[in-house]
Every structure is written in structure tokens, then in C-alpha cells.
Design an enzyme around this catalytic site. Structure first.
Site, PDB file in Angstrom:
ATOM      1  N   SER A   1       0.862  -1.175   0.000  1.00 58.33           N
ATOM      2  CA  SER A   1       0.000   0.000   0.000  1.00 58.33           C
ATOM      3  C   SER A   1       0.896   1.221   0.000  1.00 58.33           C
ATOM      4  CB  SER A   1      -0.887   0.022   1.253  1.00 58.33           C
ATOM      5  OG  SER A   1      -1.533   1.276   1.409  1.00 58.33           O
TER       6      SER A   1
ATOM      7  N   TYR B   1      -2.547  -0.741  10.411  1.00 55.81           N
ATOM      8  CA  TYR B   1      -2.348  -0.804   8.968  1.00 55.81           C
ATOM      9  C   TYR B   1      -1.052  -0.105   8.578  1.00 55.81           C
ATOM     10  CZ  TYR B   1      -3.820  -0.945   4.031  1.00 55.81           C
ATOM     11  OH  TYR B   1      -3.914  -1.201   2.679  1.00 55.81           O
TER      12      TYR B   1
ATOM     13  N   LYS C   1       2.121  -2.280   7.058  1.00 55.21           N
ATOM     14  CA  LYS C   1       2.486  -2.027   5.665  1.00 55.21           C
ATOM     15  C   LYS C   1       3.927  -1.522   5.557  1.00 55.21           C
ATOM     16  CE  LYS C   1      -1.279  -3.447   3.741  1.00 55.21           C
ATOM     17  NZ  LYS C   1      -1.282  -4.662   2.910  1.00 55.21           N
TER      18      LYS C   1
END
Length: 270
Positions: free
Chosen positions: A143, A156, A160
Site C-alpha cells: 500500500s 495498517y 504495511k
């Protein structure tokens, strides 16, 4: 690497980017595509769709929990048995936890197992055969949050970043032994993660979002060029440069963006 006549494994392939990748590889002439997902029925549906789109491609579906090392090894073994070898492994499955310090230890562990350990399990499963051949491609769906950050989700953002760190290590360690590594780092992609299953979610990344098919096309281009960073949103590279050029200024800008998101979307960033 050209994907024609290559064999490919795609995890998280029942929906979204994974589904688009499976179809794109098959249509580009891949010899075999393994479609893996925790959702067995969804994986089977995508396998049928992929087979119909590319009748000459050998396709199979397998239910896989990517957080389980043994399950990922079993997937790799089955793909190798059917295809003879795995040329490209797309470690695509991922989740989000929309929390900050209120995320529980269990939630942190779950997202760590899927967003980070799944890539490690995949590499451990497939790397020995790739190194033995002196050829292979490992593709991580990460991402832009791994290069920048994620407003509204500490788990997150952290996982990531870790996923990119692992991919960098793979490239450094195995790049001179014939192994190629790429990270797909989009911003908003028009999937259930962004919009919700019923389109109920609102967030700032929806503006400027791209389709999973756009991501898949960018991925095949990136693989052909053997680029480490695959950026379906090219502007992410400029944001990343600005971050490196003046970290404090970038952080101030991100705080302003967070305030805007809080006002407009109640902190829901994706």
C-alpha cells in the site's frame, strides 16, 4: 520478466486486486494460475471466471489461510505439483483494522499475521525452488501506506511499513541470485476495503481511487520492467520524495490532512 508461459500463485484472489491479478496474468498468457483465498467459494468462482477468460491456462483454486505457514507451504507444493514450478508468487492478501491505540493485542496480532507474516510464509515456501533455478519473481501487495502512513489506522500503517521492509530485504539478499521483487503500493482502490461491501463507507481516498484492473495492469507493466515499486498512483512517488527531503514538514502536512479528515469524515480514512 514476461509473464507469458509463466506459472503464478495469487493469494487473496477471491475479490478485488487479487481477482484482477489472476485474470490479468491468465489473459497475458500465463501457463498456470493458482487462485488462493480464505473464501473457498469465492476462489472457486474466480477460478472458473479465469479459466473461461483464458481457456489455455491451467487454473485451480485452493482455500488458504495465509497466516498459517503450513497452509501456504501446502499451496506452494500443490502449485508446484500441478505446474512443475512457481515462477511468480503474488502475496496479495491483506486486511485493515481501523483503530489506533485502542486496537487490542489480539487485533494487532491478527493484522501482523496477515499483512506481514503471510509474506514471510510465502517467501519461505517458494524461495528455495526459485534460488535453485536462479530465477523467480516475488510480488507483495502492500500500500502507499507502507511508504507514507495511514490516517485512522495505526495497525495498517505499521504492518504495511513492515511489509515493505521485508520486501527490501528480500531484494537485497536475493536480487543478485536471479530473484526479482516488487511491491504494489496504490492509494485508494475500488474494493470492499475502501467502500465497504454495501458501499456504505466514506473516506478521502475514494476521490482519485482506481479500479483493481488498473492496479493489475500497472503490476504487469512493473513486472515486465522489473521495478521494485509499482505505483498505480504515480503521485505517490512525489509524496515519498517530499517525505525524505523534509520529514518534519511532511509530518506537519500529514497532521493537517488528519485534521481535515477528522472534520469531513469523522476520522474514517479508508
Amino acid at each position: 520478466m514476461q509473464v507469458k508461459d509463466k506459472t503464478v500463485v495469487v493469494t487473496g484472489a477471491a475479490t478485488g486486486i487479487g481477482r484482477a491479478l489472476a485474470l490479468a496474468f491468465a489473459r497475458a498468457g500465463a501457463r498456470g494460475v493458482a487462485i488462493a483465498d480464505l473464501n473457498a467459494a469465492g476462489a472457486a468462482e474466480v477460478a472458473a471466471e479465469t479459466q473461461a477468460a483464458a481457456p489455455g491456462c491451467q487454473v485451480f483454486a485452493q482455500a488458504v489461510d495465509v497466516s498459517d505457514a503450513a497452509a501456504v507451504q501446502a499451496l506452494t507444493d500443490e502449485a508446484t505439483r500441478r505446474f512443475g514450478q512457481v515462477d511468480v508468487f503474488c502475496s496479495n492478501a491483506g486486511i485493515i483494522v481501523r483503530k489506533g491505540l485502542d486496537a487490542s493485542a489480539e487485533e494487532w496480532q491478527r493484522i501482523w499475521d496477515i499483512n506481514v507474516m503471510a509474506h514471510i510464509h510465502a517467501a519461505k515456501a517458494v524461495m528455495p525452488q526459485m534460488v535453485a533455478r536462479g530465477d523467480g519473481y516475488f510480488v507483495n501487495t502492500v500500500s502507499a501506506a507502507g511508504l507514507l502512513s495511514q490516517i485512522g489506522s495505526a495497525p495498517y500503517a505499521v504492518t504495511k511499513h513492515a511489509a515493505i521492509g521485508f520486501a527490501e530485504w528480500l531484494s537485497i539478499t536475493y536480487g543478485d541470485r536471479g530473484i526479482k521483487v516488487s511491491c504494489i503500493c496504490p492509494q485508494g482502490v475500488q474494493t470492499n476495503m475502501l467502500f465497504g461491501e454495501k458501499g456504505e463507507r466514506k473516506g478521502f481516498l475514494q476521490e482519485g481511487s482506481v479500479t483493481p484492473e488498473h492496479v493489475a495492469a500497472a503490476t504487469l507493466e512493473g513486472i515486465a520492467d522489473e521495478r521494485f515499486l509499482i505505483l498505480p498512483h504515480p503521485e505517490v512517488l512525489e509524496y515519498y520524495r517530499r517525505k525524505g527531503q523534509d520529514y518534519d514538514r511532511w509530518l506537519r502536512g500529514m497532521r493537517r490532512l488528519q485534521e481535515k479528515v477528522m472534520q469531513e469524515f469523522g476520522g474514517i480514512a479508508v
